[in-house]
Design an enzyme around this catalytic site. Structure first.
Site, PDB file in Angstrom:
ATOM      1  N   HIS A   1       0.822  -0.994   0.134  1.00  0.00           N
ATOM      2  CA  HIS A   1      -0.003  -0.058  -0.071  1.00  0.00           C
ATOM      3  C   HIS A   1       0.846   1.039  -0.112  1.00  0.00           C
ATOM      4  O   HIS A   1       0.543   2.226  -0.472  1.00  0.00           O
ATOM      5  CB  HIS A   1      -0.746   0.106   1.079  1.00  0.00           C
ATOM      6  CG  HIS A   1      -2.112   0.801   1.142  1.00  0.00           C
ATOM      7  ND1 HIS A   1      -2.963   0.879   0.172  1.00  0.00           N
ATOM      8  CD2 HIS A   1      -2.149   2.180   1.938  1.00  0.00           C
ATOM      9  CE1 HIS A   1      -3.911   2.036   0.442  1.00  0.00           C
ATOM     10  NE2 HIS A   1      -3.478   2.632   1.377  1.00  0.00           N
TER      11      HIS A   1
ATOM     12  N   HIS B   1     -10.433   2.615  -0.972  1.00  0.00           N
ATOM     13  CA  HIS B   1     -10.518   2.181   0.410  1.00  0.00           C
ATOM     14  C   HIS B   1     -11.269   0.797   0.487  1.00  0.00           C
ATOM     15  O   HIS B   1     -12.288   0.734   1.152  1.00  0.00           O
ATOM     16  CB  HIS B   1     -11.185   3.437   1.210  1.00  0.00           C
ATOM     17  CG  HIS B   1     -10.345   3.840   2.327  1.00  0.00           C
ATOM     18  ND1 HIS B   1     -10.949   3.992   3.568  1.00  0.00           N
ATOM     19  CD2 HIS B   1      -8.859   3.776   2.560  1.00  0.00           C
ATOM     20  CE1 HIS B   1     -10.137   4.316   4.488  1.00  0.00           C
ATOM     21  NE2 HIS B   1      -8.808   4.499   4.184  1.00  0.00           N
TER      22      HIS B   1
END
Length: 749
Positions: free
Chosen positions: A47, A94
């Site tokens: 990430h 998300h």
């Protein structure tokens, strides 16, 4: 509480590979502290580090054109639109947080992307989203349907509540429903802002001795290891990771917006960065590495929400509505007064140093001493090129014989069924929950090809759109990537805007799976090739891997956020028919290839064949023709053919102007004995326009003179949609199917 022993077993629990742990030992020359191991694990997570994707991303066109900063250089992309103005825009995912806590996961996704915009010094003017869920209709099991409806409902509410409270219009987006997204919903949030060239801010630390401040909300235990959570597959244990999901406060974010813009304009800021993934860890190390400097950080000075937090927890917390700001010496009081005025924390927690390490102290103890450059993307973070193998399913699917499928007897029924399927039906159930007109700048509302935002005090407007058909990318990753770029560009062109640049959110499964890595690599190649031809460079974005459960991976879904510029607001174009007795023309190519279509998916329950053909060079010619026609006021509407094919596009042209319908009578020359194939093929590079009949020949001449096919297929008028002798439906029936189906599904007991 005693900290666990740091060893290879703990490192693996934190998501690090054995060779990565060995590399940490070599970098530090010793065993890391518990806090240091946490810092390396989040910064080297997929990430934050893009370790499995950056080599592919570097093949994209990441500079040039109107870009003021290259991709990845700042918190968001920055594009020049003339007159001293620039647009900051970016999209991020998300997904994992939304799978386990849909309301907060979606809300904090919106909050995070908005902060990326205003840390650039830009005031947000629009928010968009791209969403994927499992099926919500009766085509799936009741248990799966209930979960998908729960996720859909709460994600939409989270997006709406945060954006509405913050005061930014949510103007556009897309929603798709497929079985493969059941375990892994995709929640991609995009934001757009406006800034003057001389009022931008940088995310670079600098100025030895400059004080470092944390501003905004207090730090709590929410979101710890959120970056690591986003870098692993969803599993049965994921539900236990709800603490990895941050909690948002849009009212605090609104205060933080105003304070941030004010402190930037004051001249006090040397550098500023949002505390998103990995919190204080990410902002301190990335800003230091970019500025080729170090920092000393004293965690005792960080305002805390929870008592007895450890250094590890403070460094890795992803509590929302926080910024790290490097203030120029002598401006400390200026900054403090501004944040006090907005009732926000403004705590000096350290200083910039001339070293290359970030040193973290807590309660008199040196908890971490790490080299910033070794932690970050573009620095010492690991970089991999994974094994890539063409998926075995591709050759099987591309050899599928569509002629073996049954030809429907009632094409009226098919069209109504397609209009009511959740993938095509109007998403008014969604955007009714969004404030689409706050700040009074929205010109074209959700539901058109793209949305248009006025830039006040100028003659300019922005056209924005998110787009991707994951089914196409699944069937042909390269062509699917090209189509995502071309269709998003085509959407903004239909509003009268020139495409300028893109941001992307690349949603894929596990990159250690060679077939997934093939999908990713080929999709990126397709995006890059299309962007180079359309002259829409990539400003940045996000990669989201590990959208996969034990059952299956999501369709590869590289979402494109397209930005277009309109120089004359009087030339903004609508998608729907606006006048009776207009000529209806098709610009571009008409085909009858049915592979990957919504028709095959909905009517025959098949996802087979190849993606539709796409030629970006031809697409660019089509864009030029349509912008020419709009600029010279020769057409009255423009709407692209996409999901559901030309019959669905024509129906939308008739009914999208709700309350003021205009029917049409159409005569098509079928190029395939199967009428259903021609009517529902999702031909690319194809736009339906309407125009005064007196302009029809001139339009055809202009198109053909620029190498674009053009043909008149009928005229507007009446209260029905008629296509040859095969489709004849009232506009009221079309409207009911298109506008009411999702509401009926979501409100059913």
């Amino acid at each position: 509480m005693k900290e666990p022993e740091v060893n290879i077993e703990l490192a693996k629990k934190f998501g690090l590979l054995e060779e990565e742990y060995e590399r940490i030992l070599k970098i530090l020359g010793r065993i890391p502290t518990y806090t240091e191991l946490g810092i390396f694990s989040v910064m080297w997570s997929e990430h934050c580090s893009y370790k499995n994707s950056i080599l592919q991303l570097k093949t994209l066109p990441r500079s040039g054109g109107r870009l003021l900063v290259s991709a990845g250089e700042e918190n968001a992309g920055l594009v020049d639109i003339g007159d001293g103005l620039a647009v900051a825009f970016k999209i991020e995912s998300h997904n994992h947080p939304s799978a386990v806590e849909p309301y907060q996961g979606a809300a904090t996704g919106v909050g995070g992307i908005l902060r990326d915009i205003f840390t650039m010094g830009a005031r947000p003017v629009a928010a968009l989203n791209s969403l994927r869920f499992g099926k919500i209709d009766s085509s799936s099991s009741l248990l799966k349907t209930d979960r998908s409806k729960y996720l859909f409902k709460n994600v939409v509410k989270g997006i709406g509540d945060y954006g509405n409270c913050f005061g930014v219009p949510t103007v556009s987006g897309e929603v798709y429903f497929e079985e493969c997204y059941h375990d892994n919903p995709l929640v991609n949030a995009m934001a757009v802002g406006i800034v003057r060239h001389n009022e931008t801010a940088t995310a670079e630390a600098g100025g030895m001795g400059n004080p470092v401040f944390i501003v905004g909300s207090s730090t709590g235990k929410d979101g710890i290891h959120g970056a690591t959570f986003a870098s692993e597959e969803i599993s049965e244990e994921s539900e236990s990771k709800r603490p990895n999901v941050q909690v948002g406060d849009p009212f605090t974010e609104k205060l933080l917006l105003e304070a941030t813009l004010e402190v930037i304009k004051s001249g006090a800021v040397a550098g500023i960065q949002d505390m998103g993934a990995a919190g204080i860890t990410c902002s301190t190390t990335e800003m230091s590495a970019k500025g080729k400097c170090g920092m000393e950080i004293y965690l005792d000075r960080v305002p805390l929400r929870d008592k007895n937090m450890s250094a590890y927890e403070i460094m890795l917390s992803e509590s929302q509505e926080r910024m790290l700001v490097v203030i120029k010496k002598g401006y400390e009081k200026t900054a403090a007064d501004i944040f006090e005025k907005w009732d926000l924390n403004c705590s000096e927690i350290g200083k910039v140093t001339g070293e290359k390490n970030v040193k973290v102290f807590y309660k008199g103890k040196l908890e971490a001493d790490v080299p910033a450059f070794e932690l970050v993307l573009g620095g010492g973070a690991p970089v991999y090129k994974r094994e890539s193998i063409e998926p075995a399913y591709l050759s099987v699917k591309r050899n599928f014989d569509f002629e073996k499928t049954a030809s429907p007897d009632n094409l009226n029924h098919v069209l109504l069924k397609l209009l009511s399927t959740p993938n095509i039906a109007n998403k008014n159930w969604v955007y009714r929950q969004y404030d689409t007109q706050v700040r009074t700048n929205t010109i074209l509302l959700p539901g058109c090809d793209a949305s248009v935002i006025r830039i006040k005090d100028t003659n300019k407007a922005l056209s924005v759109k998110t787009d991707c058909n994951g089914r196409y990318v699944y069937l042909n990753p390269y062509k699917g990537g090209q189509i995502a770029v071309c269709e998003s560009a085509r959407n903004v062109v239909c509003t009268g805007a020139k495409p300028l640049a893109i941001t992307n959110c690349l949603n894929f499964g596990n990159p250690y799976n060679p077939e997934v890595y093939y999908q990713f690599s080929e999709a990126v190649r397709g995006i890059g090739d299309a962007c180079r031809i359309l002259e829409t460079p990539v400003t940045g974005g996000n990669v989201s891997f590990y959208n996969q459960s034990k059952d299956n991976a999501v369709y590869p879904t590289p979402v494109i956020g397209m930005l277009g510029l309109i120089e004359d607001p009087d030339k903004i174009m609508q998608s729907y028919f606006r006048k009776e007795n207009d000529a209806v023309l098709v610009l571009g190519r008409m085909d009858s290839y049915i592979g990957g279509s919504e028709y095959m998916n909905t009517i025959h329950n098949l996802t087979e064949g190849d993606a539709p053909d796409i030629d970006p060079d031809y697409e660019k010619k089509l864009h030029g023709v349509v912008l020419n026609l709009i600029g010279n006021s020769l057409i009255n509407s423009a709407h692209d053919v996409s999901d559901g094919g030309i019959s669905v596009a024509l129906a939308e042209c008739c009914i999208m102007n709700a309350g003021c319908f205009t029917g049409c009578q159409i005569s098509l020359d079928y190029n395939n004995p199967r009428k259903d194939f021609h009517l529902f093929a999702e031909t690319q590079s194809c736009i339906i326009v309407s125009a005064d009949k007196s302009n029809a020949k001139k339009i055809i001449d202009i198109a053909e003179g620029n190498g674009v096919d053009a043909v008149q297929i009928g005229e507007t008028g009446g209260s029905r949609l008629k296509i040859n002798f095969d489709i004849d439906l009232s506009l009221r029936d079309l409207y009911d199917a298109f506008y009411n189906s999702i509401t009926d599904i979501m409100e059913a007991s």
